[in-house]
Structures are given as structure tokens and as C-alpha cells.
Design a protein around this motif. Structure first.
Motif, PDB file in Angstrom:
ATOM      1  N   LYS A  98       0.670  -1.103  -0.169  1.00  0.00           N
ATOM      2  CA  LYS A  98       0.140   0.039   0.009  1.00  0.00           C
ATOM      3  C   LYS A  98       1.069   1.399   0.096  1.00  0.00           C
ATOM      4  O   LYS A  98       0.331   2.484  -0.444  1.00  0.00           O
ATOM      5  CB  LYS A  98      -0.832   0.043   1.229  1.00  0.00           C
ATOM      6  N   SER A  99       2.155   1.168   0.396  1.00  0.00           N
ATOM      7  CA  SER A  99       3.087   2.349   0.332  1.00  0.00           C
ATOM      8  C   SER A  99       3.419   2.627  -1.091  1.00  0.00           C
ATOM      9  O   SER A  99       3.691   3.929  -1.118  1.00  0.00           O
ATOM     10  CB  SER A  99       4.482   2.229   0.950  1.00  0.00           C
ATOM     11  N   ARG A 100       3.101   2.059  -2.098  1.00  0.00           N
ATOM     12  CA  ARG A 100       3.291   2.479  -3.410  1.00  0.00           C
ATOM     13  C   ARG A 100       2.320   3.328  -3.849  1.00  0.00           C
ATOM     14  O   ARG A 100       1.155   3.419  -3.265  1.00  0.00           O
ATOM     15  CB  ARG A 100       3.587   1.205  -4.242  1.00  0.00           C
ATOM     16  N   THR A 101       2.241   4.043  -4.870  1.00  0.00           N
ATOM     17  CA  THR A 101       1.452   5.206  -5.481  1.00  0.00           C
ATOM     18  C   THR A 101       0.850   4.338  -6.678  1.00  0.00           C
ATOM     19  O   THR A 101       1.264   3.624  -7.387  1.00  0.00           O
ATOM     20  CB  THR A 101       2.165   6.424  -5.675  1.00  0.00           C
ATOM     21  N   GLY A 102      -0.395   4.801  -7.101  1.00  0.00           N
ATOM     22  CA  GLY A 102      -0.971   4.228  -8.360  1.00  0.00           C
ATOM     23  C   GLY A 102      -2.447   3.790  -8.069  1.00  0.00           C
ATOM     24  O   GLY A 102      -2.568   3.379  -6.759  1.00  0.00           O
ATOM     25  N   ASP A 103      -2.964   3.409  -9.096  1.00  0.00           N
ATOM     26  CA  ASP A 103      -4.339   2.758  -8.974  1.00  0.00           C
ATOM     27  C   ASP A 103      -4.340   1.513  -8.388  1.00  0.00           C
ATOM     28  O   ASP A 103      -5.155   1.273  -7.562  1.00  0.00           O
ATOM     29  CB  ASP A 103      -5.112   2.697 -10.439  1.00  0.00           C
ATOM     30  N   TRP A 104      -3.467   0.662  -8.772  1.00  0.00           N
ATOM     31  CA  TRP A 104      -3.365  -0.773  -8.201  1.00  0.00           C
ATOM     32  C   TRP A 104      -3.091  -0.638  -6.744  1.00  0.00           C
ATOM     33  O   TRP A 104      -3.805  -1.440  -5.687  1.00  0.00           O
ATOM     34  CB  TRP A 104      -2.003  -1.381  -8.826  1.00  0.00           C
ATOM     35  N   ALA A 105      -2.304   0.104  -5.947  1.00  0.00           N
ATOM     36  CA  ALA A 105      -2.223   0.227  -4.610  1.00  0.00           C
ATOM     37  C   ALA A 105      -3.216   0.883  -3.991  1.00  0.00           C
ATOM     38  O   ALA A 105      -3.464   0.434  -2.953  1.00  0.00           O
ATOM     39  CB  ALA A 105      -0.947   1.044  -4.436  1.00  0.00           C
ATOM     40  N   ASP A 106      -3.802   2.055  -4.389  1.00  0.00           N
ATOM     41  CA  ASP A 106      -4.967   2.518  -4.116  1.00  0.00           C
ATOM     42  C   ASP A 106      -6.100   1.532  -3.986  1.00  0.00           C
ATOM     43  O   ASP A 106      -7.141   1.593  -2.910  1.00  0.00           O
ATOM     44  CB  ASP A 106      -5.372   3.893  -4.712  1.00  0.00           C
ATOM     45  N   ASN A 107      -6.276   0.674  -4.715  1.00  0.00           N
ATOM     46  CA  ASN A 107      -7.285  -0.272  -4.762  1.00  0.00           C
ATOM     47  C   ASN A 107      -7.138  -1.430  -4.221  1.00  0.00           C
ATOM     48  O   ASN A 107      -8.109  -2.110  -3.818  1.00  0.00           O
ATOM     49  CB  ASN A 107      -7.977  -0.294  -6.351  1.00  0.00           C
ATOM     50  N   THR A 109      -7.208  -4.315  -1.478  1.00  0.00           N
ATOM     51  CA  THR A 109      -7.665  -4.433  -0.206  1.00  0.00           C
ATOM     52  C   THR A 109      -6.799  -5.371   0.705  1.00  0.00           C
ATOM     53  O   THR A 109      -6.198  -6.298  -0.096  1.00  0.00           O
ATOM     54  CB  THR A 109      -8.964  -4.895  -0.173  1.00  0.00           C
ATOM     55  N   TYR A 110      -7.145  -5.639   1.933  1.00  0.00           N
ATOM     56  CA  TYR A 110      -6.436  -6.507   2.776  1.00  0.00           C
ATOM     57  C   TYR A 110      -6.769  -7.765   2.351  1.00  0.00           C
ATOM     58  O   TYR A 110      -5.890  -8.818   2.014  1.00  0.00           O
ATOM     59  CB  TYR A 110      -6.581  -6.049   4.216  1.00  0.00           C
ATOM     60  N   GLN A 111      -8.012  -8.110   2.058  1.00  0.00           N
ATOM     61  CA  GLN A 111      -8.596  -9.735   1.541  1.00  0.00           C
ATOM     62  C   GLN A 111      -7.875  -9.903   0.401  1.00  0.00           C
ATOM     63  O   GLN A 111      -7.417 -10.962   0.052  1.00  0.00           O
ATOM     64  CB  GLN A 111      -9.868  -9.336   1.511  1.00  0.00           C
ATOM     65  N   GLN A 112      -7.778  -9.009  -0.587  1.00  0.00           N
ATOM     66  CA  GLN A 112      -7.302  -9.203  -1.935  1.00  0.00           C
ATOM     67  C   GLN A 112      -5.764  -9.839  -1.641  1.00  0.00           C
ATOM     68  O   GLN A 112      -5.349 -10.541  -2.445  1.00  0.00           O
ATOM     69  CB  GLN A 112      -7.188  -7.919  -2.894  1.00  0.00           C
TER      70      GLN A 112
END
Length: 119
Positions: A98-107, A109-112
């Protein structure tokens, strides 16, 4: 179950600086703002990284690192762990993603993240 303050991932540099001040270290606010430490980057704040920010008092470093672990809800990595053991708890690994930037990191979830780890 995910514990800890997930809102802190969205903190700005100023939010992090206010949090450092709330820990009792107003003298280090500039260290965090000048180095652009946001909530996403707190996962990397440890006793190895703090001297690079200009924080060298070992007692202060221990308190700040403990505060980061408590804020993020991650456990401390034991020094005497076997190389066969997982290197970190799943929460810490998730927060690194999650520390990364971009749509992938923004979206993400912990479950994913957990589902991806199991595959």
C-alpha cells in the motif's frame, strides 16, 4: 482481521509531522516534512532509516519506531527468527504494498492481498 489505523495511510507530510509532535517530538517535525514522509511511507520508518532523516538519538528512535508499529498495527520482527519462518507478518507486507502509489495500490484491499498470498 485487520487492526491498526488504516486512515494513516492517507496522511500528508503535515499529518505525519503533527503525529510526530503528538508523540512528544516537535523537534523532528521538519525531519519528516523535508523528507516527504507521508502516511504511506511510515511503514519504512525504522531504526535503520531514522538516522537518514536526521534522527540519531537512540532512545527517541526506539519510541518513534514503537509508535509507528502501534499506529500501523504491525508486530516487531524478532531478531532470533529462523530463515525458514515468514519474514514479516501479513499486515506489514500488505502495508509495504500500500505504500506504493498508483491505482493498483490505491485499490488493493487487505482481503485481496491475502487471497493473492495464498495462490
Amino acid at each position: 482481521m485487520l487492526t491498526g489505523n488504516m486512515e494513516s495511510l492517507h496522511w500528508s507530510c503535515q499529518d505525519v509531522a503533527r503525529w510526530i509532535e503528538s508523540l512528544g517530538f516537535p523537534q523532528y517535525k521538519a525531519c519528516f516534512t523535508e523528507n516527504l514522509i507521508t502516511g504511506r511511507k511510515l511503514i519504512y520508518v525504522n531504526c535503520i532509516y531514522l538516522p537518514r532523516l536526521g534522527i540519531t538519538d537512540f532512545t527517541d528512535m526506539k519510541v518513534i519506531c514503537a509508535g509507528v508499529r502501534e499506529l500501523l498495527g504491525i508486530t516487531e520482527t524478532p531478531w532470533s527468527h529462523s530463515v525458514a519462518d515468514p519474514r514479516r507478518d501479513s499486515r506489514g507486507l500488505f502495508l509495504e504494498k500500500k505504500s506504493r502509489t498508483g491505482d493498483w495500490a490505491d485499490n488493493l484491499t487487505y482481503q485481496q492481498f491475502l487471497d493473492d498470498m495464498r495462490q
